[in-house]
Design a protein around this motif. Structure first.
Motif, PDB file in Angstrom:
ATOM      1  N   GLU A   1       0.775  -1.121  -0.108  1.00 51.45           N
ATOM      2  CA  GLU A   1      -0.060   0.014  -0.086  1.00 51.45           C
ATOM      3  C   GLU A   1       0.868   1.510  -0.164  1.00 51.45           C
ATOM      4  N   GLN A   2       1.799   1.238   0.775  1.00 51.88           N
ATOM      5  CA  GLN A   2       2.909   2.452   0.947  1.00 51.88           C
ATOM      6  C   GLN A   2       3.466   2.685  -0.345  1.00 51.88           C
ATOM      7  N   ILE A   3       3.998   1.512  -1.056  1.00 51.57           N
ATOM      8  CA  ILE A   3       4.829   1.533  -2.198  1.00 51.57           C
ATOM      9  C   ILE A   3       3.821   2.040  -3.604  1.00 51.57           C
ATOM     10  N   GLN A   4       2.594   1.390  -3.677  1.00 48.52           N
ATOM     11  CA  GLN A   4       1.685   2.042  -4.503  1.00 48.52           C
ATOM     12  C   GLN A   4       1.353   3.678  -4.406  1.00 48.52           C
ATOM     13  N   ASP A   5       1.203   4.050  -3.030  1.00 48.30           N
ATOM     14  CA  ASP A   5       0.995   5.527  -2.863  1.00 48.30           C
ATOM     15  C   ASP A   5       2.150   6.241  -3.213  1.00 48.30           C
ATOM     16  N   VAL A   6       3.352   5.718  -3.187  1.00 46.83           N
ATOM     17  CA  VAL A   6       4.634   6.519  -3.584  1.00 46.83           C
ATOM     18  C   VAL A   6       4.817   6.578  -5.033  1.00 46.83           C
ATOM     19  N   ALA A   7       4.416   5.327  -5.676  1.00 44.97           N
ATOM     20  CA  ALA A   7       4.436   5.552  -7.161  1.00 44.97           C
ATOM     21  C   ALA A   7       3.456   6.348  -7.647  1.00 44.97           C
ATOM     22  N   ARG A   8       2.187   6.217  -7.147  1.00 43.13           N
ATOM     23  CA  ARG A   8       1.230   7.277  -7.633  1.00 43.13           C
ATOM     24  C   ARG A   8       1.697   8.886  -7.525  1.00 43.13           C
ATOM     25  N   LEU A   9       2.423   9.176  -6.448  1.00 39.66           N
ATOM     26  CA  LEU A   9       2.906  10.419  -5.898  1.00 39.66           C
ATOM     27  C   LEU A   9       3.868  10.936  -6.973  1.00 39.66           C
TER      28      LEU A   9
ATOM     29  N   GLN B   1      12.576  -8.477   0.562  1.00 39.94           N
ATOM     30  CA  GLN B   1      11.431  -8.368  -0.343  1.00 39.94           C
ATOM     31  C   GLN B   1      11.127  -7.117  -0.773  1.00 39.94           C
ATOM     32  N   VAL B   2      11.065  -6.236   0.323  1.00 40.73           N
ATOM     33  CA  VAL B   2      10.410  -4.869   0.347  1.00 40.73           C
ATOM     34  C   VAL B   2      11.196  -4.103  -0.741  1.00 40.73           C
ATOM     35  N   PRO B   3      12.479  -4.120  -0.597  1.00 41.75           N
ATOM     36  CA  PRO B   3      13.233  -3.029  -1.693  1.00 41.75           C
ATOM     37  C   PRO B   3      12.908  -3.669  -3.205  1.00 41.75           C
ATOM     38  N   HIS B   4      12.628  -4.987  -3.203  1.00 40.48           N
ATOM     39  CA  HIS B   4      12.660  -5.427  -4.651  1.00 40.48           C
ATOM     40  C   HIS B   4      11.406  -4.894  -5.258  1.00 40.48           C
ATOM     41  N   LEU B   5      10.124  -4.988  -4.157  1.00 40.00           N
ATOM     42  CA  LEU B   5       8.847  -4.488  -4.645  1.00 40.00           C
ATOM     43  C   LEU B   5       8.875  -3.023  -4.774  1.00 40.00           C
ATOM     44  N   LEU B   6       9.568  -2.315  -4.213  1.00 44.49           N
ATOM     45  CA  LEU B   6       9.899  -0.854  -4.270  1.00 44.49           C
ATOM     46  C   LEU B   6      10.525  -0.739  -5.570  1.00 44.49           C
ATOM     47  N   LYS B   7      11.688  -0.916  -5.814  1.00 43.77           N
ATOM     48  CA  LYS B   7      12.480  -0.858  -7.110  1.00 43.77           C
ATOM     49  C   LYS B   7      11.381  -1.185  -8.226  1.00 43.77           C
ATOM     50  N   ARG B   8      10.721  -2.302  -8.237  1.00 44.85           N
ATOM     51  CA  ARG B   8       9.853  -2.709  -9.589  1.00 44.85           C
ATOM     52  C   ARG B   8       8.696  -1.446  -9.621  1.00 44.85           C
ATOM     53  N   ALA B   9       8.177  -1.325  -8.540  1.00 45.51           N
ATOM     54  CA  ALA B   9       7.109  -0.157  -8.736  1.00 45.51           C
ATOM     55  C   ALA B   9       7.958   1.366  -9.218  1.00 45.51           C
TER      56      ALA B   9
END
Length: 327
Positions: free
Chosen positions: A118-126, A158-166
């Protein structure tokens, strides 16, 4: 005497409440777009006078986080159209939700990272409108992007991989101990090298590898080196980072009025730390570091005498080469 003490207590309580209220309002009403001149040896002529923006420590997921200010900053940068935007880590705040870090690390299932996603998706949208507007946007990751508030915390791989991808999906280039050549229209044949951008990984995650990041950069080539944690700067070899950028400190977040250099950080560390701005007498000869105050928060969602900062660097060609440290 009792009446005096009572009135004094009321006044002090009132001042404390006013201070807290201002601490909540300041980071949401004020943004410091700080212009600085950044000299780079052997800077290509097409980069002379161009502007690069630096922001950091967005900390999405912190309670009462500062995403409205992030939106304002993004919109302002789109209006100004700098030559590039650099984001120096800590996109998210606490990625494990109700699970402990130990539980999340053991299970390593995507559903265990619901809060992080949820946080990562919010970051990507911002942030996605920056690259969509045509501004080249680059990033490195910080300690919170690994679930680390302290170096001794459990690291969530796992978290940084998800963040990098987003971030990559919305057009933001994440540099992980690597360098890329920045291209710009109108490169002069007089310039031997392009301008390199060097991104160093997270120190708390034991992923800051300056030698690896700089390995592909020719010795005399101009470069901008950026990282999340300023402590990484100390391990960069002499003359390898005449312009380095970092964040992480939040500028101390709470600073004494009329004494901006004094924060809880300088008090606790016996005045051995500079929380923002150009850092003198630190690192190897020939290297220079600027620390950005960031946008978000840690622990408490207030800033006092420490507004969010966007650094606007105007690039200038220095007269010294990379191999000649300044006097």
């Amino acid at each position: 005497m009792k009446k005096f003490l009572k009135y004094t207590a009321v006044v002090l309580l009132g001042l404390f409440l006013v201070l807290i209220l201002w601490g909540l309002l300041e980071p949401r009403l004020m943004i410091d777009y700080r212009p600085i001149t950044a000299e780079i040896p052997n800077l290509p002529m097409e980069w002379e006078g161009k502007q690069i923006a630096l922001l950091a420590d967005i900390q999405i997921g912190m309670w009462l986080d500062n995403r409205a200010t992030v939106r304002r900053i993004v919109n302002k940068l789109i209006e100004q159209q700098p030559a590039a935007v650099l984001i120096a880590g800590d996109f998210i705040y606490e990625p494990t939700g109700e699970k402990t870090k130990e539980e999340a690390q053991e299970e390593m299932e995507l559903e265990d990272y619901r809060e992080a996603m949820e946080q990562i998706q919010d970051v990507a949208r911002l942030m996605d409108s920056l690259p969509r507007s045509g501004i080249p946007t680059y990033a490195v990751l910080g300690n919170h992007d690994y679930g680390l508030q302290w170096p001794t915390d459990v690291k969530l791989e796992q978290v940084p991989h998800l963040l990098k991808r987003a971030l990559s999906q919305v057009g933001i280039v994440v540099l992980d101990n690597e360098a890329i050549a920045l291209t710009s229209a109108g490169q002069s044949i007089q310039d031997s090298y392009p301008l390199y951008l060097v991104g160093i990984g997270s120190r708390y995650a034991s992923n800051d590898k300056p030698l690896t990041a700089l390995a592909g950069v020719p010795e005399e080539a101009p470069r901008i080196v950026f990282m999340h944690n300023p402590d990484t700067f100390a391990s960069i070899t002499s003359g390898a980072a005449p312009l380095a950028l970092a964040a992480h400190t939040h500028g101390g977040q709470i600073r004494l009025p009329f004494f901006p250099a004094w924060s809880w950080m300088t008090v606790l560390k016996d005045d051995r730390v500079t929380a923002d701005g150009w850092i003198d007498n630190f690192g190897q000869p020939g290297n220079r570091l600027y620390v950005n105050r960031g946008i978000g928060f840690s622990r408490i969602p207030i800033r006092i005498n420490c507004p969010p900062e966007v650094t606007l660097l105007t690039l200038r060609r220095a007269h010294l080469s990379v191999s000649q440290p300044p006097n």
